[in-house]
Design a protein around this motif. Structure first.
Motif, PDB file in Angstrom:
ATOM      1  N   VAL A  64      14.451  15.132   2.033  1.00 14.89           N
ATOM      2  CA  VAL A  64      13.824  13.823   1.818  1.00 14.89           C
ATOM      3  C   VAL A  64      12.324  13.905   2.112  1.00 14.89           C
ATOM      4  CG1 VAL A  64      13.757  11.416   2.575  1.00 14.89           C
ATOM      5  CG2 VAL A  64      15.954  12.546   2.243  1.00 14.89           C
ATOM      6  N   ALA A  65      11.951  14.588   3.199  1.00 11.21           N
ATOM      7  CA  ALA A  65      10.532  14.752   3.520  1.00 11.21           C
ATOM      8  C   ALA A  65       9.821  15.547   2.425  1.00 11.21           C
ATOM      9  CB  ALA A  65      10.368  15.440   4.874  1.00 11.21           C
ATOM     10  N   MET A  66      10.496  16.524   1.846  1.00 12.50           N
ATOM     11  CA  MET A  66       9.915  17.293   0.743  1.00 12.50           C
ATOM     12  C   MET A  66       9.596  16.372  -0.436  1.00 12.50           C
ATOM     13  SD  MET A  66      11.681  20.169  -1.666  1.00 12.50           S
ATOM     14  CE  MET A  66      12.617  18.901  -2.478  1.00 12.50           C
ATOM     15  N   ILE A  67      10.498  15.481  -0.756  1.00 10.68           N
ATOM     16  CA  ILE A  67      10.271  14.530  -1.854  1.00 10.68           C
ATOM     17  C   ILE A  67       9.102  13.603  -1.515  1.00 10.68           C
ATOM     18  CG2 ILE A  67      11.292  12.571  -3.078  1.00 10.68           C
ATOM     19  CD1 ILE A  67      14.005  14.069  -2.818  1.00 10.68           C
ATOM     20  N   LEU A  68       9.036  13.144  -0.267  1.00 12.31           N
ATOM     21  CA  LEU A  68       7.944  12.261   0.132  1.00 12.31           C
ATOM     22  C   LEU A  68       6.591  12.959   0.045  1.00 12.31           C
ATOM     23  CD1 LEU A  68       9.577  10.527   3.227  1.00 12.31           C
ATOM     24  CD2 LEU A  68       9.060   9.474   1.013  1.00 12.31           C
ATOM     25  N   TYR A  69       6.512  14.189   0.526  1.00 13.85           N
ATOM     26  CA  TYR A  69       5.259  14.935   0.441  1.00 13.85           C
ATOM     27  C   TYR A  69       4.913  15.271  -1.011  1.00 13.85           C
ATOM     28  CZ  TYR A  69       4.494  15.463   5.436  1.00 13.85           C
ATOM     29  OH  TYR A  69       4.229  15.216   6.759  1.00 13.85           O
ATOM     30  N   ASN A  92       0.844  -1.184   0.000  1.00 12.67           N
ATOM     31  CA  ASN A  92       0.000   0.000   0.000  1.00 12.67           C
ATOM     32  C   ASN A  92       0.891   1.250   0.000  1.00 12.67           C
ATOM     33  OD1 ASN A  92      -2.005   1.845   0.212  1.00 12.67           O
ATOM     34  ND2 ASN A  92      -2.778   1.133   2.184  1.00 12.67           N
ATOM     35  N   ILE A  93       1.036   1.876  -1.148  1.00 17.57           N
ATOM     36  CA  ILE A  93       1.943   3.023  -1.290  1.00 17.57           C
ATOM     37  C   ILE A  93       1.531   4.200  -0.405  1.00 17.57           C
ATOM     38  CG2 ILE A  93       2.816   4.735  -2.925  1.00 17.57           C
ATOM     39  CD1 ILE A  93       2.832   2.513  -5.018  1.00 17.57           C
ATOM     40  N   PRO A  94       0.247   4.602  -0.355  1.00 18.36           N
ATOM     41  CA  PRO A  94      -0.101   5.733   0.516  1.00 18.36           C
ATOM     42  C   PRO A  94       0.214   5.479   1.987  1.00 18.36           C
ATOM     43  CG  PRO A  94      -1.879   5.329  -1.027  1.00 18.36           C
ATOM     44  CD  PRO A  94      -0.910   4.205  -1.170  1.00 18.36           C
ATOM     45  N   GLY A  95       0.011   4.260   2.453  1.00 18.84           N
ATOM     46  CA  GLY A  95       0.335   3.933   3.838  1.00 18.84           C
ATOM     47  C   GLY A  95       1.821   3.998   4.109  1.00 18.84           C
ATOM     48  N   MET A  96       2.615   3.477   3.193  1.00 20.41           N
ATOM     49  CA  MET A  96       4.067   3.524   3.362  1.00 20.41           C
ATOM     50  C   MET A  96       4.586   4.961   3.278  1.00 20.41           C
ATOM     51  SD  MET A  96       5.561   0.654   4.012  1.00 20.41           S
ATOM     52  CE  MET A  96       4.287   0.534   5.229  1.00 20.41           C
ATOM     53  N   LEU A  97       3.993   5.774   2.404  1.00 21.39           N
ATOM     54  CA  LEU A  97       4.407   7.176   2.333  1.00 21.39           C
ATOM     55  C   LEU A  97       4.129   7.892   3.649  1.00 21.39           C
ATOM     56  CD1 LEU A  97       3.359   8.330  -1.250  1.00 21.39           C
ATOM     57  CD2 LEU A  97       5.645   8.350  -0.272  1.00 21.39           C
ATOM     58  N   LYS A  98       2.981   7.623   4.255  1.00 24.82           N
ATOM     59  CA  LYS A  98       2.653   8.280   5.526  1.00 24.82           C
ATOM     60  C   LYS A  98       3.618   7.842   6.636  1.00 24.82           C
ATOM     61  CE  LYS A  98      -2.167   9.487   4.941  1.00 24.82           C
ATOM     62  NZ  LYS A  98      -1.959   9.672   3.535  1.00 24.82           N
ATOM     63  N   ILE A  99       3.941   6.569   6.689  1.00 25.84           N
ATOM     64  CA  ILE A  99       4.894   6.084   7.689  1.00 25.84           C
ATOM     65  C   ILE A  99       6.252   6.749   7.482  1.00 25.84           C
ATOM     66  CG2 ILE A  99       6.185   4.051   8.466  1.00 25.84           C
ATOM     67  CD1 ILE A  99       3.376   4.056   9.509  1.00 25.84           C
ATOM     68  N   ALA A 100       6.730   6.802   6.230  1.00 23.53           N
ATOM     69  CA  ALA A 100       8.024   7.430   5.955  1.00 23.53           C
ATOM     70  C   ALA A 100       7.989   8.920   6.288  1.00 23.53           C
ATOM     71  CB  ALA A 100       8.395   7.213   4.482  1.00 23.53           C
ATOM     72  N   GLN A 101       6.891   9.597   5.982  1.00 22.37           N
ATOM     73  CA  GLN A 101       6.774  11.017   6.309  1.00 22.37           C
ATOM     74  C   GLN A 101       6.858  11.241   7.815  1.00 22.37           C
ATOM     75  OE1 GLN A 101       3.020  11.859   4.502  1.00 22.37           O
ATOM     76  NE2 GLN A 101       3.879  12.075   2.447  1.00 22.37           N
ATOM     77  N   ILE A 102       6.176  10.399   8.575  1.00 19.72           N
ATOM     78  CA  ILE A 102       6.209  10.527  10.035  1.00 19.72           C
ATOM     79  C   ILE A 102       7.630  10.329  10.560  1.00 19.72           C
ATOM     80  CG2 ILE A 102       5.474   9.384  12.173  1.00 19.72           C
ATOM     81  CD1 ILE A 102       2.722   8.993  10.836  1.00 19.72           C
ATOM     82  N   VAL A 103       8.325   9.321  10.049  1.00 17.11           N
ATOM     83  CA  VAL A 103       9.687   9.037  10.496  1.00 17.11           C
ATOM     84  C   VAL A 103      10.624  10.196  10.158  1.00 17.11           C
ATOM     85  CG1 VAL A 103      11.686   7.537  10.075  1.00 17.11           C
ATOM     86  CG2 VAL A 103       9.431   6.531  10.474  1.00 17.11           C
ATOM     87  N   PHE A 104      10.561  10.700   8.925  1.00 15.32           N
ATOM     88  CA  PHE A 104      11.456  11.785   8.537  1.00 15.32           C
ATOM     89  C   PHE A 104      11.088  13.102   9.212  1.00 15.32           C
ATOM     90  CE2 PHE A 104      12.775   8.763   5.368  1.00 15.32           C
ATOM     91  CZ  PHE A 104      14.123   9.036   5.255  1.00 15.32           C
ATOM     92  N   ASN A 105       9.801  13.308   9.503  1.00 20.47           N
ATOM     93  CA  ASN A 105       9.412  14.492  10.288  1.00 20.47           C
ATOM     94  C   ASN A 105      10.060  14.450  11.670  1.00 20.47           C
ATOM     95  OD1 ASN A 105       7.653  15.893   8.517  1.00 20.47           O
ATOM     96  ND2 ASN A 105       5.982  14.530   9.015  1.00 20.47           N
ATOM     97  N   LEU A 106       9.977  13.304  12.312  1.00 22.76           N
ATOM     98  CA  LEU A 106      10.506  13.167  13.666  1.00 22.76           C
ATOM     99  C   LEU A 106      12.031  13.277  13.708  1.00 22.76           C
ATOM    100  CD1 LEU A 106       9.684  12.726  16.580  1.00 22.76           C
ATOM    101  CD2 LEU A 106       9.863  10.273  16.196  1.00 22.76           C
ATOM    102  N   ILE A 107      12.706  12.600  12.789  1.00 20.58           N
ATOM    103  CA  ILE A 107      14.177  12.655  12.763  1.00 20.58           C
ATOM    104  C   ILE A 107      14.646  14.075  12.436  1.00 20.58           C
ATOM    105  CG2 ILE A 107      16.252  11.823  11.603  1.00 20.58           C
ATOM    106  CD1 ILE A 107      14.840   9.124  11.283  1.00 20.58           C
TER     107      ILE A 107
END
Length: 187
Positions: free
Chosen positions: A146-151, A40-55
């Motif tokens: 990286v977060a910019m690319i994900l969003y 599920n690409i949208p779910g994985m994008l949200k998880i990656a966004q959360i991780v990169f936001n936090l880091i």
């Protein structure tokens, strides 16, 4: 009146127009962890966004110049993105969006992701200008880009889904008002 003839032509007919059925997904709220599986690409994008936001937030917070405006702007962008994306993830995992199917979720999410893509561009560039002096700002800048690319990727997928007429979540179950009535275009 006697002697008046009634027209034996066409029988009296009243046509009733019915609206075309609107797609309506099932609206029961339930926990569904399959939203964050690897297919599920949208779910994985949200998880990656959360991780990169936090880091990225942690990198900006531990930087030497963390009280300067560039770090404060980066902290605002990353923490707001963290919370909004986290809330959206929970709404998707609990199928709450299906309950409110009349809200244009895909258009709203497209706007949010596009705006955050731009905000991350500005925040990452602001931190990159301090990257030569502060390693925390340099790391925050990397995670910001990286977060910019994900969003940006998420905004692209949301835009494509919105333009094709998809709904945010759930299958489309069409309910007709009267199954015995022919469709409006049948005449």
């Amino acid at each position: 009146m006697e002697g008046e003839m009634v027209d034996p032509g066409f029988p009296a007919h009243t046509a009733t127009a019915t609206a075309a059925p609107q797609p309506r997904p099932a609206g029961n709220i339930r926990f569904d962890p399959t939203y964050i599986n690897f297919r599920n690409i949208p779910g994985m994008l949200k998880i990656a966004q959360i991780v990169f936001n936090l880091i990225g937030y942690i990198c900006a917070a531990v930087s030497t110049f963390n009280s300067y405006s560039h770090a404060n702007w980066f902290s605002f962008v990353s923490m707001t993105g963290f919370w909004v994306t986290g809330i959206l993830l929970v709404l998707y995992m609990m199928h709450v969006l299906e309950r409110f199917y009349m809200v244009p979720w895909l258009m709203l999410e497209f706007g949010y992701c596009a705006l955050w893509c731009f905000f991350y561009l500005t925040a990452a560039v602001a931190c990159a200008t301090w990257g030569g002096v502060d390693s925390g700002a340099a790391a925050a800048s990397f995670f910001g880009f990286v977060a910019m690319i994900l969003y940006g990727a998420d905004a692209f997928f949301k835009f494509k889904a919105w333009r094709s007429g998809d709904i945010a979540q759930g299958g489309q179950q069409v309910q007709m008002a009267d199954p015995g009535m022919p469709s409006p275009g049948a005449y």
